[in-house]
Scaffold this active site. Sequence first.
Site: not given
Length: 179
Positions: A50, A105
């Site tokens: 980060y 999906k």
Amino acid sequence: MTPKVTREELLAKAKKPAADAMVMHSFYRGKMQTVPRAVIRDYKDFAVWYTPGVAAPCKAIQADRDKAYEYTSKWNTVAVVSDGTRVLGLGNIGPEAAMPVMEGKAMLFKYLGGVDAVAFAWIPKTRRNHPHRQDHPAVVRRYQIWKTLKTRSASISWIRCAKSAASRSGMTNSRGRRQ
């Protein structure tokens, strides 16, 4: 010889996956999760992944956009997006109701193709907390006002029409009142 299966037994067997799906969807509260690829051993690793370390790959991508495929997961990530208007086999069920299908999906992408997929239900602007949303309190109130005015205007139109007909026949004075 195989035993003859009755129609009722076949229908009961066909309903089993739906019953199992209700239990499993509730238990797991969704099918997908986000897991980091990078190892985080302690808080010092956050300085690499980060801030301040993340600024270096950001600047490299800013200079050459194609570097996004090298420094991020963009190379192997897709979004499965639906607004829920055309869900296979279900029709227009809305974005929230389409999420289980979109997550399914995403699972197919991951397990059959090795591609990370993010399921996303796109709620059109008119469906968000927006004054045009059909169940929004402002819309409900506007509809009630419109309905009242429409009823009143129909009454007023009928009264005007009656006054006009009466004045043409000479049945009213100049103020539109009966003589």
